[in-house]
Scaffold this active site. Structure first.
Site, PDB file in Angstrom:
ATOM      1  N   ASP A 132       0.820  -1.210   0.000  1.00  0.00           N
ATOM      2  CA  ASP A 132       0.000   0.000   0.000  1.00  0.00           C
ATOM      3  C   ASP A 132       0.859   1.268   0.000  1.00  0.00           C
ATOM      4  O   ASP A 132       2.006   1.261   0.442  1.00  0.00           O
ATOM      5  CB  ASP A 132      -0.921  -0.007   1.229  1.00  0.00           C
ATOM      6  CG  ASP A 132      -2.043   1.017   1.114  1.00  0.00           C
ATOM      7  OD1 ASP A 132      -2.462   1.319  -0.023  1.00  0.00           O
ATOM      8  OD2 ASP A 132      -2.488   1.518   2.158  1.00  0.00           O
TER       9      ASP A 132
ATOM     10  N   ASN B  49     -10.983  -2.975  -5.059  1.00  0.00           N
ATOM     11  CA  ASN B  49     -10.275  -2.056  -5.955  1.00  0.00           C
ATOM     12  C   ASN B  49     -10.947  -1.916  -7.326  1.00  0.00           C
ATOM     13  O   ASN B  49     -10.663  -0.969  -8.070  1.00  0.00           O
ATOM     14  CB  ASN B  49      -8.806  -2.472  -6.147  1.00  0.00           C
ATOM     15  CG  ASN B  49      -7.919  -2.234  -4.932  1.00  0.00           C
ATOM     16  OD1 ASN B  49      -6.952  -2.966  -4.703  1.00  0.00           O
ATOM     17  ND2 ASN B  49      -8.221  -1.210  -4.136  1.00  0.00           N
TER      18      ASN B  49
HETATM   19  C1  IPE Z   1      -5.440  -2.728  -0.058  1.00  0.00           C
HETATM   20  O1  IPE Z   1      -5.123  -1.403  -0.273  1.00  0.00           O
HETATM   21  C2  IPE Z   1      -5.376  -3.491  -1.348  1.00  0.00           C
HETATM   22  C3  IPE Z   1      -4.045  -3.633  -1.935  1.00  0.00           C
HETATM   23  C4  IPE Z   1      -2.926  -3.225  -1.416  1.00  0.00           C
HETATM   24  C5  IPE Z   1      -4.016  -4.315  -3.194  1.00  0.00           C
HETATM   25  P1  IPE Z   1      -6.238  -0.287  -0.433  1.00  0.00           P
HETATM   26  O2  IPE Z   1      -5.517   1.005  -0.574  1.00  0.00           O
HETATM   27  O3  IPE Z   1      -7.176  -0.648  -1.504  1.00  0.00           O
HETATM   28  O4  IPE Z   1      -6.993  -0.388   0.974  1.00  0.00           O
HETATM   29  P2  IPE Z   1      -7.950   0.652   1.686  1.00  0.00           P
HETATM   30  O5  IPE Z   1      -9.043   0.951   0.718  1.00  0.00           O
HETATM   31  O6  IPE Z   1      -7.145   1.863   1.987  1.00  0.00           O
HETATM   32  O7  IPE Z   1      -8.413  -0.042   2.927  1.00  0.00           O
HETATM   33  C1  IPE Z   2      -1.708   0.141  -3.308  1.00  0.00           C
HETATM   34  O1  IPE Z   2      -1.482   1.498  -3.350  1.00  0.00           O
HETATM   35  C2  IPE Z   2      -1.936  -0.454  -4.674  1.00  0.00           C
HETATM   36  C3  IPE Z   2      -3.306  -0.903  -4.904  1.00  0.00           C
HETATM   37  C4  IPE Z   2      -4.282  -0.848  -4.034  1.00  0.00           C
HETATM   38  C5  IPE Z   2      -3.590  -1.454  -6.211  1.00  0.00           C
HETATM   39  P1  IPE Z   2      -2.675   2.538  -3.371  1.00  0.00           P
HETATM   40  O2  IPE Z   2      -3.065   2.788  -4.785  1.00  0.00           O
HETATM   41  O3  IPE Z   2      -3.772   2.115  -2.484  1.00  0.00           O
HETATM   42  O4  IPE Z   2      -1.963   3.831  -2.788  1.00  0.00           O
HETATM   43  P2  IPE Z   2      -2.542   4.834  -1.730  1.00  0.00           P
HETATM   44  O5  IPE Z   2      -2.976   4.033  -0.534  1.00  0.00           O
HETATM   45  O6  IPE Z   2      -3.678   5.536  -2.382  1.00  0.00           O
HETATM   46  O7  IPE Z   2      -1.391   5.734  -1.431  1.00  0.00           O
HETATM   47 MG    MG Z   3      -4.157   2.380  -0.486  1.00  0.00          MG
END
Ligand code: IPE
Ligand code: IPE
Ligand code: MG
Length: 253
Positions: A28, A76
């Protein structure tokens, strides 16, 4: 130079103790990493795929048997369409580019999740690479959690149990675990989330029952070999009691 020798020393230290068999990572912080640099979110995802390479290589090097990476959650799919499309493009690129590296290092690739939802341009290479890397002896299993949600996983396991007509007396922990998308993997030892949030976000709910948890501020694009090793070293310093007392574990009782 100093950095290189620090890494070598850290690796040696980690390898002298017992290395977790199964490590899972919630990757993340890509979007925030990019936005902080005035770049589009997708630049963070792109840099994040470099971290996937580095961390996979390091896990394999120190002897982790199973590495499970949360790459795309069931939730996602709700992101803006252009971000979802960009993530799918990156996934495809990863699957096509990593073929030789995975093969040469005897890494078996598999997916966990509702993969049928993935577009054909990802599903095709995913199926191909999974089949290909399954044809030689395996040193490490790399599981990409794709279109993955743990509640969804438990629900589909329950459905399968009913469809297979199991009797109530046949349903035990083993029967459930065998129908999860992670079936066959060793018990989860260590679960780390990068990017500063302290939540699980629907990842490995069943599997994490007795895993050690780690939450690091480092965003995924900056999480590389050294950061993985630091997490493993912290894991090695913990005492896993599984409900028992320290004295019992020391054999004093
Ligand atoms: C969790 O991250 C999913 C992945 C890292 C693939 P998200 O960024 O989607 O999670 P939330 O929405 O902040 O909980
Ligand atoms: C994790 O990074 C990757 C996926 C969830 C696919 P994020 O895209 O959630 O990045 P932040 O949390 O918005 O910084
Ligand atoms: Mg995230």
């Amino acid at each position: 130079m100093a950095f290189e020798s620090e890494l070598l020393a850290l690796r040696r230290e980690v390898m002298e103790a017992s290395v977790p068999r199964h490590v899972a990572l919630i990757m993340d912080g890509n979007g925030r990493w990019a936005e902080a640099r005035g770049q589009p979110r997708v630049a963070g995802h792109r840099e994040g795929s470099e971290s996937v390479r580095a961390v996979t290589r390091e896990a394999r090097r120190v002897g982790v048997e199973a590495l499970t990476l949360y790459a795309f959650s069931a939730q996602n799919w709700e992101r803006p369409e252009d971000e979802v499309e960009a993530l799918m493009d990156l996934l495809r690129e990863y699957l096509l580019k990593e073929r030789a590296e995975l093969w040469d290092n005897q890494i078996r690739l598999q997916a966990a999740g509702d993969v049928e939802r993935l577009p054909e341009r990802v599903l095709g290479p995913l199926r191909e690479l999974s089949a290909h890397t399954a044809t030689q002896p395996t040193k490490m299993t790399l599981t990409l959690a794709l279109s993955y949600g743990s509640r969804e996983e438990i629900v589909q396991a329950a459905r399968r149990i009913v469809e297979e007509g199991l009797a109530a007396s046949q349903i035990d922990e083993e029967a459930v675990a065998a129908r999860l998308w992670t079936a066959g993997l060793p018990a989860l030892d260590l679960l780390v989330r990068t990017g500063g949030e302290r939540r699980i976000s629907n990842f490995l709910l069943w599997q994490a029952a007795y895993a050690e948890l780690g939450f690091v501020e480092t965003s995924w694009p900056e999480f590389r070999e050294r950061e993985l090793l630091l997490c493993v070293r912290e894991f090695q310093r913990r005492e896993r009691r599984f409900g028992k007392t320290s004295a019992q574990l020391r054999g004093e009782v």
